[in-house]
Design a protein around this motif. Structure first.
Motif, mmCIF file in Angstrom:
data_model
loop_
_atom_site.group_PDB
_atom_site.id
_atom_site.type_symbol
_atom_site.label_atom_id
_atom_site.label_comp_id
_atom_site.label_asym_id
_atom_site.label_seq_id
_atom_site.Cartn_x
_atom_site.Cartn_y
_atom_site.Cartn_z
ATOM 1 N N VAL A 97 0.833 -1.201 0.000
ATOM 2 C CA VAL A 97 0.000 0.000 0.000
ATOM 3 C C VAL A 97 0.878 1.267 0.000
ATOM 4 O O VAL A 97 0.606 2.240 -0.696
ATOM 5 C CB VAL A 97 -0.923 -0.015 1.248
ATOM 6 C CG1 VAL A 97 -1.532 1.335 1.507
ATOM 7 C CG2 VAL A 97 -2.020 -1.061 1.068
ATOM 8 N N VAL A 109 -5.059 7.505 1.655
ATOM 9 C CA VAL A 109 -4.810 6.322 2.477
ATOM 10 C C VAL A 109 -5.418 6.498 3.873
ATOM 11 O O VAL A 109 -5.404 7.583 4.442
ATOM 12 C CB VAL A 109 -3.286 6.040 2.551
ATOM 13 C CG1 VAL A 109 -2.531 7.164 3.212
ATOM 14 C CG2 VAL A 109 -3.012 4.734 3.272
ATOM 15 N N LEU A 154 -6.995 3.643 -0.326
ATOM 16 C CA LEU A 154 -6.188 2.605 0.295
ATOM 17 C C LEU A 154 -6.581 2.494 1.766
ATOM 18 O O LEU A 154 -6.449 3.455 2.520
ATOM 19 C CB LEU A 154 -4.705 2.990 0.192
ATOM 20 C CG LEU A 154 -4.218 3.414 -1.210
ATOM 21 C CD1 LEU A 154 -2.816 3.997 -1.145
ATOM 22 C CD2 LEU A 154 -4.258 2.235 -2.172
#
Ligand code: ATP
Ligand code: MG
Length: 409
Positions: free
Chosen positions: A68, A142, A342
């Motif tokens: 990630v 994220v 993410l």
């Protein structure tokens, strides 16, 4: 004399471009191929992700967050982990590379990032570009457990969130921030030198104050304008997360009071300049600049109560998620593109209602989710599941949403 180390104040005023709605085309950014080489514990990995949901699962320390993180670096921003650049390259190797083919800006593009000796080099569609140029071309947001520090920790976390979020929709902002930090450093050095009588107090400080005021105005103004877009999304999202039970609000907390976001440039710069003048005694005593955007904060409240001090764990977690989801919405509104989302290890920490809301609220766009267990995604969209072991993908399977049961007779 030593104070000449501080050089000549740069010409300030590289202002921030206005937030423009600049949809170039496609609404969702979708990665169709990703390769990672010698990044952290990943020797070599390629995957062709689903345009929907991609679940990366595996035991602890297998490389889920690393994958990630590699993907996130393609945004041209710093890692979301506190880390040194040199730690990103696999032990014993010199160079790491992350590349992706993606649909963005209404066409297919190829992005590549190479890390070597603490430096980064990027290319976009086979042409070398400055790493910062990837920002605004490749969008990703994220969420990670560390994201909680955004709500719980000190103001620097919230400033970093704001600055990162603004940079994605206003790439020139990064430059303004870098200029501001440089001027701040120089001003602080001079304060120290004057303090220790290594430099005369002969007006040079005022020259720095001018530069600092100009750049600070740009930064505060950009942050406030960004917040005016973020706040309504945040309120709406939090209402959804809390099932309509709680109200969330946020506001910029400036260290120099003023109607920021409304004040015009000249007036704002003057306000900062005179505040610096008044604080000079303190600044000289402390050897640092005690007022300015580097001392500002973002206040977050639930039902009128400060979340940082009084919020429950669940409320703090919900606020952190809200801020990130709202950030996605702003990117979508401003850039006309839904970022890749993410979710690193966050689902396991949420109760079912919040988790369901989150997953259904993310019904659009490409999603990467990491977790230890692969169960619990039955009700989700189409996608792929990958198992990761020691930095390699060892198995994959297709995922389809559960069909509603046919009605009985
Ligand atoms: P968790 O479920 O605990 O979050 P994870 O699968 O997300 O685990 P990662 O953080 O992706 O785990 O990977 C951690 C592993 O990567 C650790 O074993 C760590 O030692 C290794 N690692 C980190 N940096 C490097 C590097 N530069 N070179 C080689 N291995 C590294
Ligand atoms: Mg992890």
């Amino acid at each position: 004399p030593p104070w000449t180390r501080t050089g000549v104040p740069p010409v300030a005023g590289r202002g921030c471009a206005p937030l423009v709605v600049g949809s170039e085309g496609g609404i969702e950014l979708v990665i169709s191929a990703l390769t990672v080489r010698d990044f952290r514990n990943i020797p070599s990995l390629s995957l062709e992700p689903s345009p929907g949901v991609n679940v990366i699962y595996g035991d602890n320390a297998q490389g889920k967050t690393n994958l990630v993180e590699a993907l996130y670096l393609l945004t041209g921003q710093k890692s979301f982990r506190q880390t040194r650049e040199t730690d990103l390259v696999r032990f014993g190797q010199k160079t790491a590379n992350v590349s992706a083919r993606f649909q963005g800006g209404g066409r297919e593009q190829v992005v590549s990032l190479t890390l070597e000796g603490g430096k980064r080099a990027a290319s976009l569609n086979e042409l070398p570009v400055a790493v910062g140029e990837l920002t605004g071309k490749f969008f990703a947001v994220v969420f990670s457990p560390a994201g909680l520090s955004l709500v719980r920790d000190g103001p620097s976390q919230r400033r970093a969130f704001l600055d990162g979020a603004i940079s994605q929709v206003m790439p020139r902002y990064q430059r303004t921030m870098a200029d501001l930090n440089r001027v701040l450093f120089q001003r602080n050095s001079l304060l120290n030198d004057i303090n220790r009588r290594l430099a005369p107090d002969d007006g040079l400080l005022e020259v720095w104050d001018r530069s600092f005021s100009k750049l600070s105005y740009s930064v505060i103004n950009a942050r406030c304008r960004y917040l005016s877009r973020l706040a309504p999304f945040g309120e709406e999202i939090y209402r959804g997360i809390s099932g309509g039970k709680e109200a969330f609000s946020m506001a910029y907390h400036p260290s120099i009071p003023g109607e920021w976001g409304k004040i015009k440039e000249e007036e704002g710069e003057e306000l900062i300049f005179s505040a610096l003048g008044r604080a000079r005694g303190d600044d000289l005593k402390n050897g640092c600049t005690t007022l300015g955007p580097h001392r500002d904060d973002l206040d977050l409240w639930v039902d009128g109560v400060a979340v940082r001090s009084y919020g429950s764990q669940g409320q703090q977690r919900s606020c952190a998620l809200t801020l990130k989801l709202a950030e996605c919405r702003v990117i979508r509104e401003v850039a006309g593109e839904q970022p890749v989302i993410l979710l690193d290890d966050v689902l396991s920490e949420l109760d079912k209602a919040r988790r369901d809301y989150l997953l259904s609220g993310l019904a659009e766009g490409q999603l990467f989710i990491t977790c230890c267990e692969r169960n619990g995604f039955g009700a989700m969209r189409e996608g792929m599941m990958w198992r990761i072991e020691k930095g390699a993908l060892v198995s994959k399977r297709r995922m389809a949403p559960k069909r509603p049961r046919p009605a009985g007779p």
